[in-house]
Design a protein around this motif. Structure first.
Motif, PDB file in Angstrom:
ATOM      1  N   ALA A  16       0.840  -1.208   0.000  1.00 41.45           N
ATOM      2  CA  ALA A  16       0.000   0.000   0.000  1.00 41.45           C
ATOM      3  C   ALA A  16       0.868   1.249   0.000  1.00 41.45           C
ATOM      4  O   ALA A  16       0.607   2.208  -0.739  1.00 41.45           O
ATOM      5  N   TYR A  17       1.918   1.249   0.828  1.00 44.36           N
ATOM      6  CA  TYR A  17       2.819   2.409   0.900  1.00 44.36           C
ATOM      7  C   TYR A  17       3.523   2.619  -0.440  1.00 44.36           C
ATOM      8  O   TYR A  17       3.603   3.744  -0.942  1.00 44.36           O
TER       9      TYR A  17
ATOM     10  N   ASN B  16       2.630   1.535  -3.432  1.00 45.09           N
ATOM     11  CA  ASN B  16       1.682   1.909  -4.484  1.00 45.09           C
ATOM     12  C   ASN B  16       1.245   3.373  -4.346  1.00 45.09           C
ATOM     13  O   ASN B  16       1.021   4.045  -5.342  1.00 45.09           O
ATOM     14  N   LYS B  17       1.167   3.852  -3.116  1.00 43.15           N
ATOM     15  CA  LYS B  17       0.776   5.233  -2.865  1.00 43.15           C
ATOM     16  C   LYS B  17       1.885   6.199  -3.338  1.00 43.15           C
ATOM     17  O   LYS B  17       1.607   7.293  -3.817  1.00 43.15           O
ATOM     18  N   ASN B  18       3.137   5.778  -3.197  1.00 40.91           N
ATOM     19  CA  ASN B  18       4.283   6.628  -3.539  1.00 40.91           C
ATOM     20  C   ASN B  18       4.978   6.167  -4.816  1.00 40.91           C
ATOM     21  O   ASN B  18       6.200   6.214  -4.927  1.00 40.91           O
TER      22      ASN B  18
END
Length: 188
Positions: A28-29, A31-33
């Motif tokens: 998640a981290y 993919n977010k960045n």
């Protein structure tokens, strides 16, 4: 001993959940960045691999956790119909045996629903096959009792159907157990 086994299984499950949760958090981290690491092939390949692995684990977990419904109920319904048909034909065979004085036939066909209910699935299937064979051998005489080839064919069809469902609940459980065994390697 049972408590140790349960505790071990619980800690193993907790370990798998922790690893999966950690992987999901990292994915998640990342993919977010995505804008930070998009140009780096090694990171791009690793994140893609992580996302694929998490998808695989999620799919396996859903299959493993899916409730096993219907198989036992289907078996019960088919068994009920099967026992009824065995009783109907066996009853007419027993009547024929009584009329003709055939004690051997009477002994093979004198059944009750309570007896059939207590039989194991394999013995019940053998009983259905035996009654079918006796009905086939006495088909001409059974015409007066309302039993025809159609009835024998229906009993044979129920025998085949019962054979197919008699182990279905165990197969469903074994399939689920197989899914459980594939989770640890997928998490790893």
């Amino acid at each position: 001993v049972a408590a140790v086994v349960l505790e071990r299984a619980h800690s193993m499950k907790r370990n798998l959940l922790n690893r999966t949760g950690m992987g999901a958090t990292v994915a998640a981290y990342m993919n977010k960045n995505q804008t930070i690491w998009t140009g780096n092939k090694a990171v791009t390949d690793t994140v893609a691999s992580l996302n694929t692995a998490l998808g695989t684990v999620d799919s396996k977990a859903q299959q493993q956790e899916a409730p096993i419904v219907g198989e036992e109920e289907k078996k019960v319904l088919v068994r009920h119909d099967y026992e009824d048909e065995i009783m109907r034909i066996a009853g007419q065979l027993c009547s024929l045996a009584d009329k003709t004085g055939d004690t051997n036939l009477a002994a093979q066909t004198e059944l009750t629903l309570a007896q059939l209910d207590k039989l194991s699935v394999d013995v019940l299937e053998a009983t259905g096959s035996r009654v079918s064979g006796l009905a086939t051998a006495n088909l001409a005489a059974l015409a007066d009792y309302g039993i025809t080839q159609t009835d024998v064919t229906a009993l044979d069809s129920l025998t085949t159907q019962f054979h197919g469902v008699k182990t279905a609940p165990r197969k469903a459980i074994a399939t689920r157990a197989g899914q459980t065994k594939t989770l640890p390697p997928a998490v790893k």
